[in-house]
Design a protein around this motif. Structure first.
Motif, PDB file in Angstrom:
ATOM      1  N   ILE A 187      22.557  -9.003  -7.808  1.00 53.41           N
ATOM      2  CA  ILE A 187      21.644  -9.341  -6.698  1.00 53.41           C
ATOM      3  C   ILE A 187      20.217  -9.171  -7.205  1.00 53.41           C
ATOM      4  O   ILE A 187      19.704  -8.057  -7.301  1.00 53.41           O
ATOM      5  CB  ILE A 187      21.896  -8.451  -5.452  1.00 53.41           C
ATOM      6  N   GLU A 188      19.607 -10.291  -7.558  1.00 54.16           N
ATOM      7  CA  GLU A 188      18.303 -10.273  -8.230  1.00 54.16           C
ATOM      8  C   GLU A 188      17.163 -10.273  -7.222  1.00 54.16           C
ATOM      9  O   GLU A 188      17.348 -10.642  -6.066  1.00 54.16           O
ATOM     10  CB  GLU A 188      18.166 -11.533  -9.106  1.00 54.16           C
ATOM     11  N   ARG A 189      15.981  -9.948  -7.729  1.00 56.35           N
ATOM     12  CA  ARG A 189      14.769  -9.997  -6.909  1.00 56.35           C
ATOM     13  C   ARG A 189      14.338 -11.450  -6.715  1.00 56.35           C
ATOM     14  O   ARG A 189      14.396 -12.242  -7.657  1.00 56.35           O
ATOM     15  CB  ARG A 189      13.675  -9.264  -7.680  1.00 56.35           C
ATOM     16  N   LYS A 190      13.898 -11.801  -5.508  1.00 49.29           N
ATOM     17  CA  LYS A 190      13.391 -13.156  -5.252  1.00 49.29           C
ATOM     18  C   LYS A 190      11.944 -13.222  -5.703  1.00 49.29           C
ATOM     19  O   LYS A 190      11.128 -12.410  -5.286  1.00 49.29           O
ATOM     20  CB  LYS A 190      13.441 -13.466  -3.751  1.00 49.29           C
ATOM     21  N   GLN A 191      11.635 -14.222  -6.527  1.00 48.02           N
ATOM     22  CA  GLN A 191      10.282 -14.299  -7.093  1.00 48.02           C
ATOM     23  C   GLN A 191       9.267 -14.868  -6.115  1.00 48.02           C
ATOM     24  O   GLN A 191       8.064 -14.771  -6.342  1.00 48.02           O
ATOM     25  CB  GLN A 191      10.304 -15.151  -8.378  1.00 48.02           C
ATOM     26  N   ASN A 192       9.740 -15.460  -5.009  1.00 44.56           N
ATOM     27  CA  ASN A 192       8.766 -16.055  -4.076  1.00 44.56           C
ATOM     28  C   ASN A 192       8.369 -15.080  -2.962  1.00 44.56           C
ATOM     29  O   ASN A 192       7.924 -15.492  -1.908  1.00 44.56           O
ATOM     30  CB  ASN A 192       9.336 -17.343  -3.478  1.00 44.56           C
ATOM     31  N   ARG A 193       8.582 -13.787  -3.196  1.00 40.00           N
ATOM     32  CA  ARG A 193       8.209 -12.778  -2.190  1.00 40.00           C
ATOM     33  C   ARG A 193       7.100 -11.899  -2.742  1.00 40.00           C
ATOM     34  O   ARG A 193       7.072 -11.618  -3.954  1.00 40.00           O
ATOM     35  CB  ARG A 193       9.413 -11.879  -1.856  1.00 40.00           C
ATOM     36  N   PRO A 194       6.229 -11.410  -1.864  1.00 42.24           N
ATOM     37  CA  PRO A 194       5.161 -10.545  -2.362  1.00 42.24           C
ATOM     38  C   PRO A 194       5.675  -9.206  -2.882  1.00 42.24           C
ATOM     39  O   PRO A 194       6.726  -8.724  -2.435  1.00 42.24           O
ATOM     40  CB  PRO A 194       4.266 -10.324  -1.138  1.00 42.24           C
ATOM     41  N   ILE A 195       4.943  -8.663  -3.826  1.00 41.02           N
ATOM     42  CA  ILE A 195       5.259  -7.318  -4.308  1.00 41.02           C
ATOM     43  C   ILE A 195       3.934  -6.562  -4.468  1.00 41.02           C
ATOM     44  O   ILE A 195       2.913  -7.164  -4.824  1.00 41.02           O
ATOM     45  CB  ILE A 195       6.069  -7.371  -5.623  1.00 41.02           C
ATOM     46  N   GLY A 196       3.948  -5.301  -4.151  1.00 39.48           N
ATOM     47  CA  GLY A 196       2.734  -4.500  -4.294  1.00 39.48           C
ATOM     48  C   GLY A 196       2.901  -3.515  -5.432  1.00 39.48           C
ATOM     49  O   GLY A 196       4.016  -3.248  -5.898  1.00 39.48           O
ATOM     50  N   VAL A 197       1.775  -3.011  -5.911  1.00 37.27           N
ATOM     51  CA  VAL A 197       1.791  -1.859  -6.817  1.00 37.27           C
ATOM     52  C   VAL A 197       0.764  -0.895  -6.251  1.00 37.27           C
ATOM     53  O   VAL A 197      -0.334  -1.322  -5.856  1.00 37.27           O
ATOM     54  CB  VAL A 197       1.397  -2.249  -8.254  1.00 37.27           C
ATOM     55  N   ALA A 198       1.118   0.362  -6.154  1.00 45.88           N
ATOM     56  CA  ALA A 198       0.162   1.321  -5.579  1.00 45.88           C
ATOM     57  C   ALA A 198       0.221   2.635  -6.341  1.00 45.88           C
ATOM     58  O   ALA A 198       1.260   2.987  -6.925  1.00 45.88           O
ATOM     59  CB  ALA A 198       0.459   1.550  -4.100  1.00 45.88           C
ATOM     60  N   VAL A 199      -0.928   3.317  -6.348  1.00 45.15           N
ATOM     61  CA  VAL A 199      -1.020   4.642  -6.977  1.00 45.15           C
ATOM     62  C   VAL A 199      -1.609   5.604  -5.957  1.00 45.15           C
ATOM     63  O   VAL A 199      -2.320   5.198  -5.045  1.00 45.15           O
ATOM     64  CB  VAL A 199      -1.927   4.614  -8.229  1.00 45.15           C
ATOM     65  N   ARG A 200      -1.276   6.868  -6.135  1.00 43.49           N
ATOM     66  CA  ARG A 200      -1.848   7.860  -5.217  1.00 43.49           C
ATOM     67  C   ARG A 200      -1.979   9.217  -5.890  1.00 43.49           C
ATOM     68  O   ARG A 200      -1.304   9.512  -6.873  1.00 43.49           O
ATOM     69  CB  ARG A 200      -1.013   7.970  -3.940  1.00 43.49           C
ATOM     70  N   THR A 201      -2.873  10.021  -5.305  1.00 45.81           N
ATOM     71  CA  THR A 201      -2.995  11.405  -5.745  1.00 45.81           C
ATOM     72  C   THR A 201      -3.353  12.257  -4.527  1.00 45.81           C
ATOM     73  O   THR A 201      -3.602  11.720  -3.443  1.00 45.81           O
ATOM     74  CB  THR A 201      -4.046  11.533  -6.872  1.00 45.81           C
ATOM     75  N   TYR A 202      -3.357  13.568  -4.705  1.00 43.78           N
ATOM     76  CA  TYR A 202      -3.774  14.458  -3.615  1.00 43.78           C
ATOM     77  C   TYR A 202      -5.115  15.069  -3.994  1.00 43.78           C
ATOM     78  O   TYR A 202      -5.261  15.601  -5.099  1.00 43.78           O
ATOM     79  CB  TYR A 202      -2.733  15.567  -3.406  1.00 43.78           C
ATOM     80  N   LEU A 203      -6.094  14.972  -3.081  1.00 41.53           N
ATOM     81  CA  LEU A 203      -7.428  15.507  -3.357  1.00 41.53           C
ATOM     82  C   LEU A 203      -7.836  16.484  -2.270  1.00 41.53           C
ATOM     83  O   LEU A 203      -7.541  16.256  -1.086  1.00 41.53           O
ATOM     84  CB  LEU A 203      -8.450  14.364  -3.409  1.00 41.53           C
ATOM     85  N   THR A 204      -8.535  17.527  -2.674  1.00 42.79           N
ATOM     86  CA  THR A 204      -9.023  18.479  -1.659  1.00 42.79           C
ATOM     87  C   THR A 204     -10.192  17.833  -0.914  1.00 42.79           C
ATOM     88  O   THR A 204     -10.972  17.067  -1.493  1.00 42.79           O
ATOM     89  CB  THR A 204      -9.506  19.790  -2.313  1.00 42.79           C
ATOM     90  N   THR A 205     -10.290  18.139   0.372  1.00 44.61           N
ATOM     91  CA  THR A 205     -11.400  17.639   1.180  1.00 44.61           C
ATOM     92  C   THR A 205     -11.608  18.559   2.389  1.00 44.61           C
ATOM     93  O   THR A 205     -10.618  19.004   2.989  1.00 44.61           O
ATOM     94  CB  THR A 205     -11.144  16.193   1.675  1.00 44.61           C
ATOM     95  N   PRO A 206     -12.882  18.808   2.763  1.00 49.15           N
ATOM     96  CA  PRO A 206     -13.115  19.605   3.969  1.00 49.15           C
ATOM     97  C   PRO A 206     -12.645  18.871   5.230  1.00 49.15           C
ATOM     98  O   PRO A 206     -12.481  19.487   6.276  1.00 49.15           O
ATOM     99  CB  PRO A 206     -14.642  19.797   3.981  1.00 49.15           C
TER     100      PRO A 206
END
Ligand code: FAD
Length: 431
Positions: A187-206
Motif C-alpha cells: 500500500i504505497e503513498r499517493k503522490q498527488n496528495r500534500p505532505i508536510g515537513v515540520a520541526v519543533r523544539t521547546y523554548l523557555t518563555t515568561p
C-alpha cells in the motif's frame, strides 16, 4: 504468553491507543503492540484544537489543568503586518476551547486510558510484518491479513526477542507516518496528495501560561519585508511549564517533501521574529518529521486490516493537525468492528469491516479535497503573502477562513459561514 485476540493493534500513539480503548470498551479482546516504552517523546506541536478536545471528551479522558492540560481560547495569527486574535467559535458541535500537553504525557495517558478499559497494551514490542493467509483473498492478489510478527525490544529500542506470531481476525495498523506494515503489503503513498515537513523544539518563555495558540503565517529569513519570504509557517504553543512548543512547517502539494533545511529556517526565523516571547536559547534538539496529509495512503481497509491515523495519511492539510483525526478514525474503526461482530455470513462480515474506509471518506473526503487545492495555492509564498495581507484584517473573510483552517464548524445550521463550509465539503469529490 497470550498471542491470540479479537483485534491486534500496531502502535499505541493517539490512533492505536484510542482504537484499543474503544474496542476494549465494546468488549473486544485487544492486544496493542507498541515498540517504545511510555513515557516517550514524539515530535509534535502538542496543540489540540476544539476538534481534538471533542475527541478527548468522546473517549472520556479527563483534562484537568492541575495535570498539565493548558487550555487556549483561540488562535492569534501574525502576518502581513497584522497581529489578530480569533477566538474559537461558540458552536453546538464543539467545545469552545483547545488544549496543549506535551506528547510524552499525552500518549502515556491515552495508553493508560486504554488499559483502564481492559486493553492489553504491551510496550517494547516491535511489529515487523503482517501475517497473510494465502488461502484467503487479500489485497493486491496476496492473502488476507490474519496477524502480525513482532519482536521484543530492549530499553534502547533494539529488537532483542525471538520473532513471535500474534494472531487475530482483525489487525489495525496505527504505526504512524512510516506505515511500514501497510508498505509491506504494497500500500504505497499517493503522490498527488500534500505532505508536510515540520520541526519543533521547546523554548523557555515568561509567557508560557498564555492561553492562546499563535500562528505565524509569514516566515522571513531576515528582517520582515527586506529579506526572503520562506515557504512555511510557524507556531508557538505555550505549555504552562515554563516553556512553549515552537515549530515551523512547510507544505508540498505534490507529495514529495521539499528539500529545505528546516532547522536552519527555524533558527533564521527566531533570530528575526517573535522577540516579544523572550525565548531562551535553543538548547535541546530541533527535531522534525514528515506529516502525511489528505488520505495520502489508501485503501484504508484491505481484507483483515485497517489503517488508522498517520499510517493512512489522515492529517488535515489546512493546519497539520493529526491527533483529532487519528482518534476519529479509531472511533469509526470500532463502529465497523461492532457491525462486523453482529453480522452473519462471510460476505456481510467483510462488508461491515470495509464500511470503515467508506465512513472515513464520507466524514473527511470532501474537506480533504478542498485542502488539496489549498495546499497547491499556499505552497507559493506570494499567494500566502497576499492572502495574509488582505484576508486577515477582513472580518467577513476570517469568519469563514477561521472555520475552514481549524475544521471547526457547525455541520448542520449555524451561520452563513458554517452553511457555506458544509455545502462545499459536501460537493467536493471525496477521493
Ligand atoms: C513537527 C510536528 C508537529 C505536529 N503538530 C501537531 C499538533 O500540534 N497537533 C496535532 O494534532 N498534530 C500534530 N502533528 C501530527 C501528529 O503528530 C500526528 O498526526 C499524530 O501523532 C498521529 O497519530 P498516530 O497514532 O496515527 O501516529 P503516531 O503518533 O506516530 O503513533 C504511532 C505509534 O506506533 C508506534 N510504532 C511505529 N511503528 C511500530 C512498529 N513497527 N511496531 C510497534 N509500534 C510501532 C510508534 O512508536 C508510535 O507510538 C504534528 C506532526 C509533526 C511531525
Amino acid at each position: 504468553m497470550r498471542t491470540e485476540a479479537d483485534v491486534i493493534v500496531i502502535g499505541a500513539g493517539p490512533g492505536g491507543a484510542a482504537a484499543a480503548r474503544y474496542l476494549a470498551a465494546e468488549g473486544f479482546d485487544v492486544i496493542a503492540l507498541e515498540k517504545t516504552r511510555f513515557p516517550r517523546e514524539k515530535v509534535c506541536g502538542d496543540g489540540l484544537t476544539p476538534r481534538a478536545v471533542r475527541e478527548l471528551q468522546l473517549i472520556g479522558l479527563e483534562t484537568p489543568r492541575e495535570e498539565g492540560w493548558i487550555p487556549n481560547h483561540g488562535l492569534r495569527m501574525v502576518g502581513g503586518g497584522h497581529r489578530l486574535e480569533f477566538p474559537w467559535h461558540d458552536l453546538d458541535e464543539f467545545p469552545r476551547y483547545g488544549l496543549s500537553l506535551p506528547r510524552a504525557q499525552f500518549d502515556h495517558r491515552l495508553a493508560e486510558h486504554a488499559r483502564a478499559a481492559g486493553a492489553d497494551v504491551r510496550e517494547g514490542w516491535h511489529v515487523d510484518a503482517a501475517i497473510r493467509d494465502e488461502r484467503q483473498d487479500g489485497y493486491a492478489g496476496g492473502g488476507r491479513v490474519v496477524g502480525v510478527i513482532a519482536r521484543e525490544t530492549d530499553a534502547k529500542g533494539r529488537k532483542v526477542g525471538e520473532p513471535t506470531e500474534f494472531r487475530a481476525p482483525l489487525v489495525i495498523a496505527a504505526d504512524g507516518v512510516s506505515a511500514r506494515i501497510a508498505l509491506g503489503l504494497g500500500i504505497e503513498r499517493k503522490q498527488n496528495r500534500p505532505i508536510g515537513v515540520a520541526v519543533r523544539t521547546y523554548l523557555t518563555t515568561p509567557r508560557h501560561a498564555e492561553e492562546w495558540m499563535e500562528g505565524h503565517l509569514e516566515i522571513w529569513d531576515g528582517e520582515r519585508g527586506r529579506s526572503n519570504l520562506l515557504p512555511g509557517y510557524g507556531w508557538i504553543f505555550p505549555l504552562g511549564d515554563g516553556t512553549a512548543n515552537v515549530g515551523l512547517g512547510t507544505l508540498s502539494a505534490k507529495g514529495t517533501p521539499p528539500k529545505l533545511d528546516h532547522r536552519a529556517m527555524m533558527r533564521d526565523w527566531l533570530a528575526h521574529s517573535a522577540h516579544d516571547w523572550e525565548f531562551g536559547e535553543i538548547e535541546g534538539d530541533i527535531k522534525g518529521a514528515a506529516i502525511p496529509m489528505a488520505f495520502n495512503r489508501q485503501p484504508h481497509y484491505v481484507p483483515g486490516m485497517m489503517l488508522v491515523g498517520d499510517s493512512g495519511g489522515m492529517v488535515n492539510p489546512f493546519n497539520g493537525e493529526g491527533i483529532a483525526y487519528a482518534m476519529q478514525a479509531a472511533r469509526r474503526a470500532t463502529e465497523a468492528a461492532v457491525a462486523w461482530r453482529s453480522a452473519t455470513g462471510v460476505r456481510d462480515q467483510e462488508a461491515a469491516l470495509a464500511s470503515y474506509a467508506r465512513m472515513m471518506k464520507d466524514d473527511l473526503g470532501g474537506y480533504y479535497s478542498l485542502g488539496r487545492v489549498f495546499a497547491a495555492l499556499v505552497e507559493h509564498p506570494a499567494v500566502m503573502k497576499a492572502c495574509t495581507r488582505y484576508g486577515l484584517p477582513s472580518p467577513l473573510v476570517m469568519e469563514f477562513t477561521s472555520r475552514l483552517l481549524a475544521d471547526v464548524y457547525e455541520p448542520r445550521g449555524g451561520t452563513w459561514a458554517d452553511k457555506l463550509l458544509s455545502a462545499l465539503t459536501r460537493v467536493a469529490p471525496a477521493a
